[in-house]
Design a protein around this motif. Structure first.
Motif, mmCIF file in Angstrom:
data_model
loop_
_atom_site.group_PDB
_atom_site.id
_atom_site.type_symbol
_atom_site.label_atom_id
_atom_site.label_comp_id
_atom_site.label_asym_id
_atom_site.label_seq_id
_atom_site.Cartn_x
_atom_site.Cartn_y
_atom_site.Cartn_z
ATOM 1 N N PHE A 165 0.800 -1.230 0.000
ATOM 2 C CA PHE A 165 0.000 0.000 0.000
ATOM 3 C C PHE A 165 0.833 1.281 0.000
ATOM 4 C CE2 PHE A 165 0.128 -1.156 4.533
ATOM 5 C CZ PHE A 165 0.583 0.022 5.103
ATOM 6 N N LEU A 166 2.150 1.177 -0.110
ATOM 7 C CA LEU A 166 2.991 2.377 -0.179
ATOM 8 C C LEU A 166 3.155 2.796 -1.640
ATOM 9 C CD1 LEU A 166 5.702 1.649 2.526
ATOM 10 C CD2 LEU A 166 3.706 3.146 2.689
ATOM 11 N N ARG A 167 2.102 3.331 -2.200
ATOM 12 C CA ARG A 167 2.077 3.799 -3.589
ATOM 13 C C ARG A 167 1.912 5.308 -3.615
ATOM 14 N NH1 ARG A 167 4.024 -0.497 -4.877
ATOM 15 N NH2 ARG A 167 2.825 -2.349 -5.299
ATOM 16 N N ASP A 168 2.325 5.930 -4.692
ATOM 17 C CA ASP A 168 2.223 7.384 -4.843
ATOM 18 C C ASP A 168 0.800 7.863 -4.532
ATOM 19 O OD1 ASP A 168 2.989 9.990 -5.487
ATOM 20 O OD2 ASP A 168 2.509 9.729 -7.602
ATOM 21 N N GLY A 169 0.691 8.799 -3.595
ATOM 22 C CA GLY A 169 -0.599 9.380 -3.232
ATOM 23 C C GLY A 169 -1.356 8.663 -2.137
ATOM 24 N N SER A 170 -0.872 7.499 -1.702
ATOM 25 C CA SER A 170 -1.571 6.739 -0.661
ATOM 26 C C SER A 170 -1.509 7.463 0.679
ATOM 27 C CB SER A 170 -0.951 5.354 -0.482
ATOM 28 O OG SER A 170 -1.047 4.609 -1.665
ATOM 29 N N PRO A 171 -2.663 7.620 1.370
ATOM 30 C CA PRO A 171 -2.651 8.248 2.690
ATOM 31 C C PRO A 171 -2.206 7.240 3.751
ATOM 32 C CG PRO A 171 -4.887 7.680 2.093
ATOM 33 C CD PRO A 171 -4.022 7.310 0.914
ATOM 34 N N ILE A 172 -1.250 7.651 4.597
ATOM 35 C CA ILE A 172 -0.767 6.757 5.652
ATOM 36 C C ILE A 172 -0.506 7.532 6.940
ATOM 37 C CG2 ILE A 172 0.286 5.082 4.070
ATOM 38 C CD1 ILE A 172 3.018 6.268 4.879
ATOM 39 N N TYR A 173 -0.452 6.785 8.030
ATOM 40 C CA TYR A 173 -0.085 7.283 9.351
ATOM 41 C C TYR A 173 1.147 6.503 9.774
ATOM 42 C CZ TYR A 173 -0.166 7.581 14.448
ATOM 43 O OH TYR A 173 0.174 7.752 15.768
ATOM 44 N N ILE A 174 2.156 7.197 10.305
ATOM 45 C CA ILE A 174 3.365 6.511 10.764
ATOM 46 C C ILE A 174 3.779 7.020 12.138
ATOM 47 C CG2 ILE A 174 4.229 5.991 8.448
ATOM 48 C CD1 ILE A 174 6.128 8.312 8.676
ATOM 49 N N GLU A 175 4.469 6.148 12.867
ATOM 50 C CA GLU A 175 5.130 6.513 14.114
ATOM 51 C C GLU A 175 6.565 6.039 14.007
ATOM 52 O OE1 GLU A 175 3.193 5.113 17.663
ATOM 53 O OE2 GLU A 175 1.220 5.777 16.961
ATOM 54 N N GLY A 176 7.478 6.820 14.560
ATOM 55 C CA GLY A 176 8.880 6.436 14.498
ATOM 56 C C GLY A 176 9.778 7.429 15.195
ATOM 57 N N ARG A 177 11.060 7.348 14.846
ATOM 58 C CA ARG A 177 12.082 8.196 15.448
ATOM 59 C C ARG A 177 12.916 8.861 14.359
ATOM 60 N NH1 ARG A 177 12.057 3.362 18.244
ATOM 61 N NH2 ARG A 177 11.184 3.583 20.321
ATOM 62 N N VAL A 178 13.480 10.003 14.704
ATOM 63 C CA VAL A 178 14.360 10.702 13.775
ATOM 64 C C VAL A 178 15.749 10.074 13.845
ATOM 65 C CG1 VAL A 178 15.478 12.901 13.261
ATOM 66 C CG2 VAL A 178 13.079 12.854 13.898
ATOM 67 N N HIS A 179 16.365 9.906 12.678
ATOM 68 C CA HIS A 179 17.687 9.303 12.574
ATOM 69 C C HIS A 179 18.548 10.175 11.670
ATOM 70 C CE1 HIS A 179 20.699 6.135 12.151
ATOM 71 N NE2 HIS A 179 20.687 6.400 10.860
ATOM 72 N N SER A 180 19.765 10.427 12.057
ATOM 73 C CA SER A 180 20.700 11.195 11.236
ATOM 74 C C SER A 180 21.568 10.221 10.451
ATOM 75 C CB SER A 180 21.564 12.074 12.140
ATOM 76 O OG SER A 180 22.532 12.744 11.381
ATOM 77 N N HIS A 181 21.648 10.426 9.151
ATOM 78 C CA HIS A 181 22.419 9.556 8.263
ATOM 79 C C HIS A 181 23.452 10.413 7.539
ATOM 80 C CE1 HIS A 181 23.321 6.455 5.358
ATOM 81 N NE2 HIS A 181 22.996 7.262 4.381
ATOM 82 N N SER A 182 24.726 10.044 7.624
ATOM 83 C CA SER A 182 25.799 10.805 6.967
ATOM 84 C C SER A 182 26.518 9.937 5.953
ATOM 85 C CB SER A 182 26.810 11.300 7.999
ATOM 86 O OG SER A 182 26.198 12.149 8.923
ATOM 87 N N TRP A 183 27.007 10.553 4.880
ATOM 88 C CA TRP A 183 27.760 9.859 3.849
ATOM 89 C C TRP A 183 28.618 10.866 3.098
ATOM 90 C CZ3 TRP A 183 22.871 11.555 3.324
ATOM 91 C CH2 TRP A 183 22.540 12.250 2.166
ATOM 92 N N GLU A 229 30.920 15.907 2.479
ATOM 93 C CA GLU A 229 30.149 15.222 3.528
ATOM 94 C C GLU A 229 28.695 15.664 3.433
ATOM 95 O OE1 GLU A 229 30.720 12.990 6.124
ATOM 96 O OE2 GLU A 229 32.613 12.586 5.113
ATOM 97 N N ARG A 230 27.779 14.719 3.477
ATOM 98 C CA ARG A 230 26.346 15.001 3.435
ATOM 99 C C ARG A 230 25.692 14.387 4.667
ATOM 100 N NH1 ARG A 230 26.518 18.792 -0.302
ATOM 101 N NH2 ARG A 230 27.141 18.048 -2.326
ATOM 102 N N THR A 231 24.659 15.052 5.150
ATOM 103 C CA THR A 231 23.885 14.559 6.284
ATOM 104 C C THR A 231 22.412 14.735 5.971
ATOM 105 O OG1 THR A 231 25.630 15.174 7.839
ATOM 106 C CG2 THR A 231 23.458 14.781 8.766
ATOM 107 N N GLU A 232 21.624 13.727 6.320
ATOM 108 C CA GLU A 232 20.187 13.781 6.107
ATOM 109 C C GLU A 232 19.493 13.325 7.379
ATOM 110 O OE1 GLU A 232 17.473 12.094 2.652
ATOM 111 O OE2 GLU A 232 18.214 10.476 3.938
ATOM 112 N N LEU A 233 18.449 14.041 7.758
ATOM 113 C CA LEU A 233 17.578 13.567 8.827
ATOM 114 C C LEU A 233 16.509 12.705 8.184
ATOM 115 C CD1 LEU A 233 17.045 16.649 11.155
ATOM 116 C CD2 LEU A 233 18.454 14.641 11.561
#
Length: 122
Positions: A69-87, A94-98
């Motif tokens: 069900f993860l298709r373009d335009g699909s409505p969803i609710y999520i719970e989770g945590r923020v994670h910092s990713h560097s490469w 150097e790049r960093t993404e939350l």
């Protein structure tokens, strides 16, 4: 207060573009962007919308379970945590993404009655 849950986030929005499913280091992972809208009034008292695109990752068995069900335009609710990713980019910077690492995913589509609410990970 339970500090282990103090930094959890909850978001509802629409999947922006189709999700990308892959295996990384023997783990299944699905990545997508979630479009989250905020309604507000501008200085002229007109209704406006602001859209923020949040990068999301779902890992393990939950990635398999919510993949259909993860298709373009699909409505969803999520719970989770923020994670910092560097490469390091191909040009050497150097790049960093939350990123939002989801441990609960639920379809909000009316035709989708299944709830994907298992917790996985940490």
């Amino acid at each position: 207060m339970d500090m282990s849950r103090a930094n959890d986030f909850r978001l509802a929005g629409r999947v922006a573009g189709d999700a990308v499913f892959r295996g990384l280091d023997g783990r299944r992972i699905i990545q997508f962007r979630l479009a989250v809208e905020k309604d507000y009034r501008d200085v002229s008292d007109r209704d406006e919308k602001q859209t923020t695109f949040v990068p999301v990752a779902v890992a393990g068995m939950l990635a398999n379970y919510c993949r259909p069900f993860l298709r373009d335009g699909s409505p969803i609710y999520i719970e989770g945590r923020v994670h910092s990713h560097s490469w390091k980019s191909p040009d050497g910077h150097e790049r960093t993404e939350l990123r939002f690492d989801a441990f609960k995913v639920q379809s909000l589509a009316r035709s989708q009655s299944r709830s994907q609410g298992q917790e996985v990970g940490d």
